[in-house]
Design an enzyme around this catalytic site. Structure first.
Site: not given
Length: 316
Positions: A32, A181
């Site tokens: 990204i 995460y």
């Protein structure tokens, strides 16, 4: 107009010009982050790719220049997992003005065992949150000296359903990679909101904006040689997922809007419009753990203790 709707029309294919502006994108050499960098380069901005791998950064520059003739793009080395190296990375930017930092880089481990950095911090928490916290601490003077500058912090929609354990930020108990995460991304987002509150209290024109990219798959992402080439098989296999998810080119849109749109305000949360997982960038409500100001302030104090740095010291 509702606060949960975009305050202005925004065309992701016709971005406003940003000539003369400098934007740092962590992790801008792949995924990204690469598409954030490519789209920003198309506006005339100077884009600084910050990452560990020089070869990958060079490949990204080749790709961006092939698609954006005359693009202003360069690379500085940045290892967010190594706190002692960050001062040199920050020094590599000076004395330039800095109009925006996109805190995009991150690491996701799929399986145990738990890993630590050389500083003794859990790797995902250290890279995704502590490294960015420390980097922004070092860049705050440069950001404060640039009127209207922006810090864009990349979170994750997975963080919205997670909670943060301040007594176990390092996940030393019951380590589960996906949960660790998500917690690291929640910490990032809480930092972004708390940063904006402190910037406002200091009377700064610098904005802190929080975004998340939704759901993005490589199989839905257009090729960008030599960075990555999508095979025909990947493209075909990804078609059904395209009904719900998107590619990384589209996942970059919230960050790009947060950098460029003059109607964006500090403390806002931007993400994909359709169920928060795909589509054009739109405002989202700040609620649940993300709105917990006490939690964010306590995390800030803990992060300052773990990094030995504090952005607050440079806000006055």
């Amino acid at each position: 107009m509702s606060s949960l709707h975009s305050p202005a029309l925004w065309d992701v294919r016709r971005l406003p010009r940003a000539d003369g502006k400098n934007v740092l994108v962590t992790g801008g050499n792949a995924g990204i982050g690469y598409f954030v960098a490519e789209q920003l380069a198309g506006t005339g901005a100077t884009v600084i790719l910050a990452g560990r791998d020089t070869a990958k950064a060079q490949a990204a520059q080749v790709s961006i220049r092939a698609r954006v003739p005359g693009a202003h793009v360069r690379h500085i080395r940045l290892d967010l997992a190594d706190l002692s190296s960050l001062q040199a990375s920050a020094d590599a930017l000076r004395p330039q003005r800095l109009d925006a930092v996109v805190c995009n880089a991150g690491v996701l481990l799929d399986q145990p065992p738990r890993r630590e950095t050389r500083d003794g911090n859990e790797l995902m928490f250290a890279t995704n949150h502590l490294g960015h916290f420390a980097l922004i601490s070092l860049l705050t003077p440069l950001l404060m000296a640039t009127p209207g500058s922006r810090v864009v912090t990349t979170g994750s929609f997975t963080a919205k359903s997670e909670s943060l354990d301040l007594d176990d930020l390092q996940s030393t108990r019951d380590y589960r990679p996906k949960r660790t995460y998500a917690r690291s991304k929640l910490a990032q987002m809480l930092f972004g909101f708390e940063l904006d509150r402190r910037l406002r209290a200091a009377g700064s024109t610098t904005l802190s904006v929080i975004i998340h990219p939704g759901g993005a798959l490589d199989s839905l992402t257009p090729s960008r040689p030599p960075v990555r080439v999508r095979t025909r098989g990947e493209r075909l296999r990804g078609l059904p997922a395209g009904l719900l998810l998107q590619g990384k080119e589209a996942a970059a849109w919230p960050a790009v809007r947060a950098v460029l749109d003059p109607s964006v305000r500090g403390g806002q949360l931007w993400g994909p419009r359709v169920f928060g997982i795909r589509g054009l960038p739109a405002l989202e409500p700040v609620q649940g753990h993300l709105a917990d100001t006490v939690l964010a302030a306590r995390l800030w104090t803990a992060s300052a203790g773990l990094t030995g740095l504090d952005p607050s010291t440079n806000l006055t």
